[in-house]
Write a protein that holds these residues in place. Structure first.
Motif, PDB file in Angstrom:
ATOM      1  N   SER A 171      36.500  42.986  34.975  1.00 20.06           N
ATOM      2  CA  SER A 171      35.631  42.296  35.954  1.00 20.06           C
ATOM      3  C   SER A 171      34.897  43.282  36.860  1.00 20.06           C
ATOM      4  CB  SER A 171      36.431  41.345  36.852  1.00 20.06           C
ATOM      5  OG  SER A 171      37.165  40.438  36.113  1.00 20.06           O
ATOM      6  N   LEU A 225      33.714  34.842  39.334  1.00 19.56           N
ATOM      7  CA  LEU A 225      32.316  35.087  38.966  1.00 19.56           C
ATOM      8  C   LEU A 225      31.351  34.542  40.020  1.00 19.56           C
ATOM      9  CD1 LEU A 225      32.539  34.286  35.156  1.00 19.56           C
ATOM     10  CD2 LEU A 225      31.769  36.437  36.132  1.00 19.56           C
ATOM     11  N   THR A 243      36.207  43.223  30.785  1.00 17.17           N
ATOM     12  CA  THR A 243      37.591  42.768  30.870  1.00 17.17           C
ATOM     13  C   THR A 243      38.206  43.062  32.237  1.00 17.17           C
ATOM     14  OG1 THR A 243      39.696  42.713  29.690  1.00 17.17           O
ATOM     15  CG2 THR A 243      38.660  44.860  29.892  1.00 17.17           C
ATOM     16  N   ILE A 273      27.047  35.318  33.403  1.00 20.54           N
ATOM     17  CA  ILE A 273      28.331  35.314  32.675  1.00 20.54           C
ATOM     18  C   ILE A 273      28.969  33.926  32.760  1.00 20.54           C
ATOM     19  CG2 ILE A 273      30.662  36.294  32.506  1.00 20.54           C
ATOM     20  CD1 ILE A 273      29.537  38.929  33.539  1.00 20.54           C
ATOM     21  N   MET A 330      30.022  43.997  39.002  1.00 18.11           N
ATOM     22  CA  MET A 330      29.189  42.904  39.525  1.00 18.11           C
ATOM     23  C   MET A 330      29.639  42.390  40.883  1.00 18.11           C
ATOM     24  SD  MET A 330      30.274  39.416  37.804  1.00 18.11           S
ATOM     25  CE  MET A 330      30.344  38.770  39.450  1.00 18.11           C
ATOM     26  N   SER A 341      39.175  33.469  36.243  1.00 21.57           N
ATOM     27  CA  SER A 341      38.044  34.396  36.084  1.00 21.57           C
ATOM     28  C   SER A 341      36.742  33.742  36.524  1.00 21.57           C
ATOM     29  CB  SER A 341      37.908  34.844  34.624  1.00 21.57           C
ATOM     30  OG  SER A 341      39.078  35.477  34.197  1.00 21.57           O
ATOM     31  N   GLY A 383      41.492  37.029  31.165  1.00 17.87           N
ATOM     32  CA  GLY A 383      40.814  35.760  30.885  1.00 17.87           C
ATOM     33  C   GLY A 383      40.403  35.729  29.433  1.00 17.87           C
ATOM     34  N   LEU A 384      39.305  35.053  29.167  1.00 18.88           N
ATOM     35  CA  LEU A 384      38.829  34.948  27.783  1.00 18.88           C
ATOM     36  C   LEU A 384      38.518  36.325  27.215  1.00 18.88           C
ATOM     37  CD1 LEU A 384      36.424  31.927  28.286  1.00 18.88           C
ATOM     38  CD2 LEU A 384      38.692  31.896  27.231  1.00 18.88           C
ATOM     39  N   GLY A 385      38.138  37.261  28.094  1.00 13.16           N
ATOM     40  CA  GLY A 385      37.828  38.614  27.637  1.00 13.16           C
ATOM     41  C   GLY A 385      38.994  39.231  26.886  1.00 13.16           C
ATOM     42  N   TYR A 409      30.439  31.779  29.714  1.00 12.74           N
ATOM     43  CA  TYR A 409      31.907  31.833  29.776  1.00 12.74           C
ATOM     44  C   TYR A 409      32.470  30.416  29.887  1.00 12.74           C
ATOM     45  CZ  TYR A 409      36.184  34.347  31.238  1.00 12.74           C
ATOM     46  OH  TYR A 409      37.435  34.902  31.314  1.00 12.74           O
TER      47      TYR A 409
HETATM   48  N1  PFF Z   1      37.349  39.768  33.205  1.00 17.11           N
HETATM   49  C1  PFF Z   1      37.087  38.446  32.704  1.00 17.11           C
HETATM   50  C2  PFF Z   1      37.717  38.321  31.330  1.00 17.11           C
HETATM   51  O1  PFF Z   1      38.129  39.326  30.754  1.00 17.11           O
HETATM   52  O2  PFF Z   1      37.778  37.214  30.815  1.00 17.11           O
HETATM   53  C3  PFF Z   1      35.614  38.133  32.677  1.00 17.11           C
HETATM   54  C4  PFF Z   1      34.912  38.466  33.960  1.00 17.11           C
HETATM   55  C5  PFF Z   1      35.325  37.862  35.154  1.00 17.11           C
HETATM   56  C6  PFF Z   1      33.900  39.404  33.975  1.00 17.11           C
HETATM   57  C7  PFF Z   1      34.734  38.219  36.364  1.00 17.11           C
HETATM   58  C8  PFF Z   1      33.286  39.766  35.165  1.00 17.11           C
HETATM   59  C9  PFF Z   1      33.722  39.172  36.356  1.00 17.11           C
HETATM   60  F1  PFF Z   1      33.176  39.494  37.457  1.00 17.11           F
END
Ligand code: PFF
Length: 450
Positions: free
Chosen positions: A232, A327, A230, A105, A235, A323, A25-27, A109
């Motif tokens: 995820s 969340l 990145t 987040i 959480m 993503s 995703g954006l990460g 996000y």
């Molecule tokens: N992993 C996602 C990204 O890199 O954009 C961001 C993310 C999604 C973080 C879901 C945490 C999560 F639980």
């Protein structure tokens, strides 16, 4: 054990795609390049890769394992598993913390995903045609300086997220089936452009030549925090996706596949961006605006740039949406199970919280850009710091400790169902290496905030 969750992925591939959709995703495309730029390049990338291998993959395996075993939302999964292992119900707190992290987040996000949304019409109308680097940067500043635009886009992203979440697992599946491969393809096209027109070798040097003198202790900690973000992890997003995973699927294989795909996308993004940065004399450490000031420049000079450019931002938007939906999934699953709420109402409730909190991020780029309530950080910086460097590592630490020390050994063995040597190696890393490394990140975070 009774499975509380009736939803199931239709195949192993669907789980891999959905979890990869959550991870990618954006990460990868927005955050990885700009934090690499801010932290000096190659050595930072190396530490980040080590963190993915030594912390990320073992924690991901643990998180999926717990999710599948517990079969419910992270709060209920942790309660059920703690009971089964005759441990204190306080482990349920892990699920609560994950829900909180997800809402925080999502709040910022979705603001950044909103930028992506706004750049689609800009690219499609060839707005950047013939512009130099300064003019592209000015466009970005004018856009983020206008709170009403950011608010509109933020609201649209929350709304789109809720629409997909309300449809349940089948909504998620449909959303990710075509988007991931398409995003991958367009990144390859951008890499081709960077190779032919950018300062390619300078870009690669920056990304891969490890100059450790540029690496501060803080950079190491940021690299570790980013490994969680990145992938995820920490959480409950991957845990609740694991709850929908059929029993026969190998957790080891899917974890390695997801981590490899995620890392590849981040590296492909870096390989596309830094040659363009250097070819145009742009600063590598220009922060959150980095991709929005470099990629439009590349597309504006490319044949068919309007088409490829808008396609790129469409795909990035979808990558962000796959993503954002993960969340809220832990909270939505819990509200459904424990409060009997429909998916739709649960999604709306989470959306309202994140939307309202997101206003602080919207204003961090304009009206409140000078308000820095803690450690010279804006609200946006604080939320990102709190989530990536405190809540996720803390969640990951708890997951590692619970899975490696508290669970019954047979249960671990049975659920992971992998080769003996690999199992022993995983357990060793999860018991000793992972918790110590995460503990260091966490101490650092407290040190900064105390
Ligand atoms: N992993 C996602 C990204 O890199 O954009 C961001 C993310 C999604 C973080 C879901 C945490 C999560 F639980």
């Amino acid at each position: 054990m009774q499975k509380a969750v009736k939803n199931q992925w239709s195949s192993r591939w669907m789980f891999i795609l959905a979890a990869t959709g959550s991870a990618v995703g954006l990460g990868n495309i927005w955050k990885f390049p700009y934090i690499t730029g801010e932290n000096g390049g190659g050595a930072f990338v190396l530490v980040y890769l080590l963190c993915v291998a030594l912390i990320g993959i073992p924690v991901m395996m643990a998180e999926i394992m717990l999710g599948r075993r517990g079969g419910g939302s992270p709060i209920n999964t942790m309660r059920v598993l703690a009971k089964e292992a005759k441990r204190h119900p306080i482990w349920g707190l892990l699920g609560w913390m994950g829900m909180l992290a997800g809402i925080i987040i999502l709040s910022y996000y979705s603001v950044i995903a909103g930028w992506t949304l706004a750049y689609i019409p800009l690219m499609a109308s060839d707005h950047f045609h013939g512009m130099d680097a300064q003019a592209v940067a000015d466009t970005f500043d004018a856009f983020t300086g206008n709170p009403w635009w950011l608010l509109l886009c933020h609201t649209a992203i929350i709304f789109l997220t809720l629409m997909v979440v309300a449809k349940g697992v089948c909504g998620l599946e449909k959303a990710v089936r075509f988007l991931m491969p398409a995003l991958f393809l367009i990144l390859l096209i951008l890499d081709g452009y960077a190779y032919s027109r950018g300062a390619f070798s300078q870009g690669l040097d920056f990304l891969f030549a490890s100059d450790f003198s540029k690496l501060s202790a803080n950079s190491v900690l940021i690299a570790m925090g980013h490994a969680f973000f990145t992938l995820s992890l920490g959480m409950g997003a991957i845990m609740v996706y694991g709850a929908y995973l059929p029993k026969e699927v190998s957790i080891t294989q899917v974890s390695i596949t997801i981590a490899a795909a995620d890392t590849l996308v981040a590296l492909l993004a870096g390989i596309a961006i830094f040659p363009i940065v250097f070819a145009n004399g742009l600063p590598a450490d220009s922060g959150p605006g980095l991709i929005f000031t470099t990629l439009p420049l590349a597309f504006s000079h490319m044949a068919g740039g309007a088409v490829f450019g808008s396609l790129f931002f469409v795909l990035l938007l979808f990558a962000a949406l796959t993503s954002t939906i993960s969340l809220v999934e832990p909270a939505v699953a819990w509200l459904g199970e424990s409060k009997g709420m429909s998916r739709k109402n649960a999604a709306i409730l989470c959306g309202i919280f994140s939307w309202a909190l997101g206003l602080l991020t919207v204003f961090s780029f304009n009206k409140l850009s000078d308000v820095k309530p803690l450690f010279d950080k804006t609200f946006f910086d604080i939320f990102d710091y709190l989530a990536a460097n405190i809540l996720l590592p803390l969640g990951g630490l708890a997951i590692a400790v619970f899975a490696a020390w508290s669970l019954d050994h047979h249960m671990r063995h049975d659920e992971l169902n992998t080769q003996h040597d690999w199992f022993v190696c995983w357990l060793f890393v999860l018991r000793y290496i992972t918790p110590i490394a995460i503990f260091i990140i966490f101490l650092h975070a407290i040190g900064i905030f105390a």
